[in-house]
Design an enzyme around this catalytic site. Structure first.
Site, PDB file in Angstrom:
ATOM      1  N   LYS A  18      -5.803   7.267   0.548  1.00 13.95           N
ATOM      2  CA  LYS A  18      -4.449   7.356   0.000  1.00 13.95           C
ATOM      3  C   LYS A  18      -3.562   8.071   0.999  1.00 13.95           C
ATOM      4  CE  LYS A  18      -4.464  11.993  -0.980  1.00 13.95           C
ATOM      5  NZ  LYS A  18      -3.616  13.005  -0.287  1.00 13.95           N
ATOM      6  N   ASP A 143      -6.940  14.921  -7.536  1.00 10.65           N
ATOM      7  CA  ASP A 143      -6.589  13.609  -6.992  1.00 10.65           C
ATOM      8  C   ASP A 143      -7.458  12.481  -7.534  1.00 10.65           C
ATOM      9  OD1 ASP A 143      -4.633  14.762  -5.471  1.00 10.65           O
ATOM     10  OD2 ASP A 143      -5.668  14.542  -3.545  1.00 10.65           O
TER      11      ASP A 143
END
Length: 289
Positions: A18, A143
Site C-alpha cells: 500500500k 493497517d
C-alpha cells in the site's frame, strides 16, 4: 469446537503493498496513539503467500524472517487468532515469498496478515464476513483492516475507520534507500507535527494529488539522511512523497514507460520497483470477494 471441513487445494495469494497518498497527524490520544487522516491505495506489487491445509491443527511458516521469531510473525499470529475465533481444528503450511522490504512503510506485515486471514477463511471453508475478519485484523495492527476490506480508502482514527474512495491510478516508482526506519522513533520525536487541522474527505479528494503531503516526512528527513537523499533525488524527476513513516519514497508517473525509464538510473544500494496504483486489492480479485 466446530467440525473440520474438507480441505481445499493449496492457494497462492497476493499480499499487495500500500501507499499512503496523504498522511496527516491531527492529534495525540491519552493512550499515546496518534489520530490520523490518510488515503490508502494498493499497488499491483507485493508478497505472495502459498497456503496448504493440514489436518493436525499445526501452523508452519517458511521461511523464517531474519530477526523475527515465529510467534511474533503477524502471519502466524493471524492464523492462530482465526483458529481461536472460528473453532476450526485445521492447520496450515504457509510459505511466504517476501518481496516487500521490512519497515518500508508499504504495509507488508499487515498485508501478509490480511492475506492469511482471508486465505485461511477460504481454505478452511469458514465463510466469515469481511467485517468480522477486519475486527480480528485490527487486534493485530491498525493497517490490517484496509487490506481485509480490499478497497482504496480514506482512513481516520488510528487508521481503522475506513471510507472507500476512488483515486487516480498512475504508475509509481518506489525506492527503498537501504535503511530501516523505526516507527516508534518517528512518532516519539519531539519535532513531529501532531496538530495538523483536520480536513474533510471531500476537501482532500477535491485538492487532488498535487496538494497531498505526509506529516512524517520532515521528521524522517531529519532522523534518516538516506531517506532525505532518496526524496531529493526522486523529486527532481517527478512529484515525490514518503509513504507511512518510511523508509520507502515514491513518485507518480502518467505512463508505465516513464516510470520504468527511471529505474536504470537509481543509485546503487537502493531497491526500486515500478507498480500501478489500484483501487481494488488483487487479493480480493484472486478470491472473488
Amino acid at each position: 469446537m466446530i467440525p473440520a471441513p474438507p480441505l481445499r487445494e493449496a492457494l497462492a495469494l497476493p499480499a499487495p503493498a500500500k501507499l499512503n497518498r496523504l498522511l496527516h497527524i491531527t492529534g495525540r490520544r491519552p493512550d499515546g496513539y496518534h489520530e490520523l487522516q490518510t488515503l490508502f491505495q494498493f499497488l499491483d506489487h507485493g508478497d505472495t503467500l502459498t497456503l496448504r491445509g493440514r489436518e493436525d491443527g499445526e501452523i508452519h511458516l517458511t521461511p523464517q524472517l531474519p530477526g523475527v521469531a515465529a510467534e511474533d510473525n503477524l502471519i502466524v499470529r493471524a492464523a492462530r487468532l482465526l483458529q481461536v475465533e472460528s473453532g476450526c481444528r485445521l492447520g496450515a503450511n504457509i510459505h511466504l515469498d517476501k518481496r516487500l522490504p521490512l519497515g518500508g512503510g508499504l504495509g507488508g506485515g499487515s498485508s501478509d496478515a490480511a492475506t492469511t486471514l482471508l486465505g485461511l477463511d477460504a481454505l478452511w471453508g469458514l465463510g466469515l464476513s469481511l467485517q468480522r475478519l477486519a475486527r480480528l485484523g485490527l487486534t493485530l495492527g491498525a493497517d490490517v483492516p484496509v487490506f481485509v476490506h480490499g478497497h482504496a480508502a480514506w482512513a481516520e482514527g488510528v487508521g481503522e475507520r475506513l471510507t472507500p474512495v476512488e483515486l487516480d491510478t498512475p504508475w509509481f516508482v518506489v525506492i527503498h534507500p537501504g535503511v530501516t526506519v523505526s516507527t516508534p522513533a518517528v512518532f516519539t520525536a519531539p519535532q513531529l507535527t501532531r496538530h495538523t487541522p483536520p480536513i474533510t474527505m471531500a476537501r482532500a479528494l477535491q485538492g487532488g494529488a498535487a496538494s497531498w503531503s505526509n506529516d512524517c516526512e520532515p521528521t524522517v528527513r531529519a532522523l534518516y539522511p538516506e531517506v532525505a537523499h532518496a526524496l531529493d533525488w526522486l523529486a527532481t524527476r517527478a512529484p515525490t512523497m514518503l509513504t507511512g513513516t518510511g523508509a520507502c519514497v515514491f513518485a507518480r508517473f502518467d505512463t508505465r514507460a516513464r516510470a520504468e525509464g527511471l529505474l536504470s538510473g537509481v543509485p546503487k544500494g537502493w531497491q526500486a520497483f515500478t507498480a500501478r496504483g489500484l483501487n481494488r486489492s488483487p487479493l480480493h480479485a484472486a478470491l472473488g470477494r
